[in-house]
Structures are given as C-alpha cells and as structure tokens.
Write a protein that holds these residues in place. Structure first.
Motif, PDB file in Angstrom:
ATOM      1  N   ALA A  99       0.827  -1.212   0.000  1.00  0.00           N
ATOM      2  CA  ALA A  99       0.000   0.000   0.000  1.00  0.00           C
ATOM      3  C   ALA A  99       0.860   1.261   0.000  1.00  0.00           C
ATOM      4  O   ALA A  99       0.503   2.267  -0.630  1.00  0.00           O
ATOM      5  CB  ALA A  99      -0.927  -0.007   1.213  1.00  0.00           C
ATOM      6  N   LEU A 100       1.997   1.215   0.685  1.00  0.00           N
ATOM      7  CA  LEU A 100       2.897   2.363   0.746  1.00  0.00           C
ATOM      8  C   LEU A 100       3.858   2.412  -0.439  1.00  0.00           C
ATOM      9  O   LEU A 100       4.524   3.431  -0.659  1.00  0.00           O
ATOM     10  CB  LEU A 100       3.694   2.341   2.050  1.00  0.00           C
ATOM     11  N   GLY A 101       3.984   1.288  -1.151  1.00  0.00           N
ATOM     12  CA  GLY A 101       4.919   1.234  -2.268  1.00  0.00           C
ATOM     13  C   GLY A 101       6.372   1.183  -1.844  1.00  0.00           C
ATOM     14  O   GLY A 101       7.253   1.691  -2.550  1.00  0.00           O
ATOM     15  N   VAL A 102       6.657   0.549  -0.690  1.00  0.00           N
ATOM     16  CA  VAL A 102       8.032   0.447  -0.199  1.00  0.00           C
ATOM     17  C   VAL A 102       8.503  -1.000  -0.332  1.00  0.00           C
ATOM     18  O   VAL A 102       7.693  -1.935  -0.354  1.00  0.00           O
ATOM     19  CB  VAL A 102       8.151   0.911   1.270  1.00  0.00           C
ATOM     20  N   PRO A 103       9.822  -1.214  -0.443  1.00  0.00           N
ATOM     21  CA  PRO A 103      10.329  -2.588  -0.613  1.00  0.00           C
ATOM     22  C   PRO A 103      10.066  -3.467   0.606  1.00  0.00           C
ATOM     23  O   PRO A 103      10.073  -2.984   1.747  1.00  0.00           O
ATOM     24  CB  PRO A 103      11.829  -2.395  -0.839  1.00  0.00           C
ATOM     25  N   LEU A 104       9.843  -4.742   0.343  1.00  0.00           N
ATOM     26  CA  LEU A 104       9.626  -5.743   1.381  1.00  0.00           C
ATOM     27  C   LEU A 104      10.809  -6.698   1.380  1.00  0.00           C
ATOM     28  O   LEU A 104      11.189  -7.215   0.334  1.00  0.00           O
ATOM     29  CB  LEU A 104       8.333  -6.507   1.112  1.00  0.00           C
ATOM     30  N   TYR A 105      11.383  -6.951   2.551  1.00  0.00           N
ATOM     31  CA  TYR A 105      12.547  -7.821   2.670  1.00  0.00           C
ATOM     32  C   TYR A 105      12.211  -9.058   3.502  1.00  0.00           C
ATOM     33  O   TYR A 105      11.476  -8.975   4.493  1.00  0.00           O
ATOM     34  CB  TYR A 105      13.708  -7.093   3.339  1.00  0.00           C
ATOM     35  N   LEU A 106      12.768 -10.191   3.100  1.00  0.00           N
ATOM     36  CA  LEU A 106      12.654 -11.446   3.850  1.00  0.00           C
ATOM     37  C   LEU A 106      13.973 -11.649   4.587  1.00  0.00           C
ATOM     38  O   LEU A 106      15.020 -11.762   3.969  1.00  0.00           O
ATOM     39  CB  LEU A 106      12.399 -12.609   2.894  1.00  0.00           C
ATOM     40  N   ILE A 107      13.932 -11.705   5.918  1.00  0.00           N
ATOM     41  CA  ILE A 107      15.182 -11.654   6.682  1.00  0.00           C
ATOM     42  C   ILE A 107      15.495 -12.908   7.487  1.00  0.00           C
ATOM     43  O   ILE A 107      16.552 -12.994   8.118  1.00  0.00           O
ATOM     44  CB  ILE A 107      15.194 -10.442   7.648  1.00  0.00           C
ATOM     45  N   ASP A 108      14.604 -13.890   7.489  1.00  0.00           N
ATOM     46  CA  ASP A 108      14.837 -15.051   8.350  1.00  0.00           C
ATOM     47  C   ASP A 108      15.778 -16.051   7.684  1.00  0.00           C
ATOM     48  O   ASP A 108      16.006 -16.032   6.473  1.00  0.00           O
ATOM     49  CB  ASP A 108      13.524 -15.736   8.696  1.00  0.00           C
ATOM     50  N   GLU A 109      16.291 -16.956   8.496  1.00  0.00           N
ATOM     51  CA  GLU A 109      17.173 -18.009   8.020  1.00  0.00           C
ATOM     52  C   GLU A 109      16.399 -18.982   7.141  1.00  0.00           C
ATOM     53  O   GLU A 109      15.192 -19.190   7.329  1.00  0.00           O
ATOM     54  CB  GLU A 109      17.773 -18.747   9.219  1.00  0.00           C
ATOM     55  N   ASP A 110      17.083 -19.606   6.195  1.00  0.00           N
ATOM     56  CA  ASP A 110      16.463 -20.578   5.302  1.00  0.00           C
ATOM     57  C   ASP A 110      15.845 -21.716   6.103  1.00  0.00           C
ATOM     58  O   ASP A 110      16.474 -22.270   7.002  1.00  0.00           O
ATOM     59  CB  ASP A 110      17.513 -21.123   4.336  1.00  0.00           C
ATOM     60  N   ILE A 111      14.595 -22.074   5.764  1.00  0.00           N
ATOM     61  CA  ILE A 111      13.868 -23.084   6.524  1.00  0.00           C
ATOM     62  C   ILE A 111      14.565 -24.437   6.488  1.00  0.00           C
ATOM     63  O   ILE A 111      14.532 -25.192   7.466  1.00  0.00           O
ATOM     64  CB  ILE A 111      12.411 -23.220   6.008  1.00  0.00           C
TER      65      ILE A 111
END
Length: 233
Positions: A99-111
């Motif tokens: 909605a804000l148009g900002v980047p989304l990052y995935l930060i967790d360790e690989d499952i």
C-alpha cells in the motif's frame, strides 16, 4: 550511534489478532522506507500460495518433513484457539508495504537450514517436544484462555530451560541472522542516498529483545552477513 535508531521492531504473537492490527497501524502510521518480515523465500511462497503440507508429503521428505508438519499443526491448533491463522500478521505487513509502495525484505534463516538443525537436536529434547506437542491437541480446556501476549515472555523462559539446544537454534542463532540482515538493509538504503533510513521489522515476540540487543551494540559500520538471506520481494 547504533543501528537500533534506524530499525523499529514489532514483536508479534503469530496467532494473535492483536498483532495483525498493530502491524497494520504501525506501518501505515510510520511510513518506513522498507518493511522486513520474519520469513525466508520458501515460507513466503508457500504462504502466498496457501500450500499446506499433508502427512503423505511429510513422509516423502523424511525426518525434516515430519518435523515441519508437526510444527505447522501446532500453529494451526493455536490459531483455532485464538481466532487467527498463523502468518496473518506477516500477510498484513506485506499488504501494508504494498500500500505504501516500499520494498519488502525477507530476513529469516532458510527453513531447510533450520530444519536440519532441529533434526540434530538431542534425543531428550526431541522426545520432550513430541510429548508436549501431543498435549496441545488434547481437547482439554481449563477455563477461558488467557491473553497469549501477556504470557508469551514466560513461555519463552520456560522453553529456554527445557530446550537449551532448540532455544539456541530457533531463537538465538536466528536473532543473529535477522539482525545482520537488518543492518545490511539499512546500509543498502543509505547507499541509495537515504541519510536516515527507517525500517520496520515484523518478528515473533520472542525474537524482539535479542535482535534489539544486537542492533543496539552494533556500531555503524558496513559489513555483509555470512548468513545473508534478505531480498526484495
């Protein structure tokens, strides 16, 4: 100055409706330059596609599959108790970032890395985890359920005492991974010319104090995490 001044962490209970509401309200009000969530790419894709592992699937994947299946079932049961499916607060963060148009990052360790570590847990901890997980599925209700957020910190202390190895793998080591990824995100934003980046990270409540501690102690200097997993979605 520490990196904590650039990052605001929202500690959530994955099965609490209150967490979802807090995530939406905070992100839309704060208008950060980036949003980060406690997921890796595999879990992100599975969540968006509503993929659910069956018991037959788990058997095909062997020990790792069975562990993943058991953990998913525990979360499903808790979601029924508290009125929200696991991951709803992460979906709320994704929607707010879009909605804000900002980047989304995935930060967790690989499952897969996480599951490999769980599979290597001491036999005593595996047995105790299996017995306690079984108890969650028993249809026993002792009065009205308490507020899960209020009891979460006590649950984490008890978990650390009973499962020292699993606590290190599931909490402490992932805290380090996520903190380093957040530092890298801040540095990437600064390289783009944003002098005072604002990042909002949505993580489980049990991770919040540890990640904040690492960010607060890390002085501003550029380095890449050897566990780098964060990426723009």
């Amino acid at each position: 100055m520490s990196y904590l001044r650039y990052v605001r962490l929202i500690g959530t209970m994955h099965v609490s409706p209150k967490s979802r509401e807090e995530v939406i309200r905070t992100i839309l009000n704060e208008k950060p330059h980036a949003v980060a969530i406690e997921l890796d790419r595999a879990r992100f894709l599975a969540m968006n596609e509503n993929r659910r592992m069956t018991f037959e699937d788990a058997l095909r994947f062997g020990r790792k599959g069975l562990i993943n299946y058991a953990l998913a079932k525990v979360e499903e049961k808790l979601g029924e108790e508290f009125g929200m499916k696991p991951g709803e607060e992460m979906k709320a963060a994704i929607s707010a970032a879009q909605a804000l148009g900002v980047p989304l990052y995935l930060i967790d360790e690989d499952i897969n890395v996480i599951l490999s570590k769980i599979a290597a847990a001491p036999g005593r901890e595996k047995l105790l985890m299996a017995l306690e997980a079984l108890g969650i599925f028993l249809p026993v209700r002792l009065g009205e359920p308490s507020d899960p957020m209020a009891e979460y910190r006590l649950m984490m202390v008890q978990f650390q005492r009973r499962y020292p190895y699993l606590y290190r793998v599931l909490v402490e080591e992932r805290n380090e991974v996520m903190a380093r990824n957040l530092i890298s995100i801040v540095e990437n934003l600064r390289l783009r010319g944003i002098k005072k980046p604002k990042v909002i990270a949505v993580v489980g409540l049990g991770h919040k104090p540890g990640i904040e501690h690492i960010l607060d102690r890390a002085k501003e200097r550029r380095f890449r995490s050897p566990y780098w997993t964060a990426g723009v979605v």
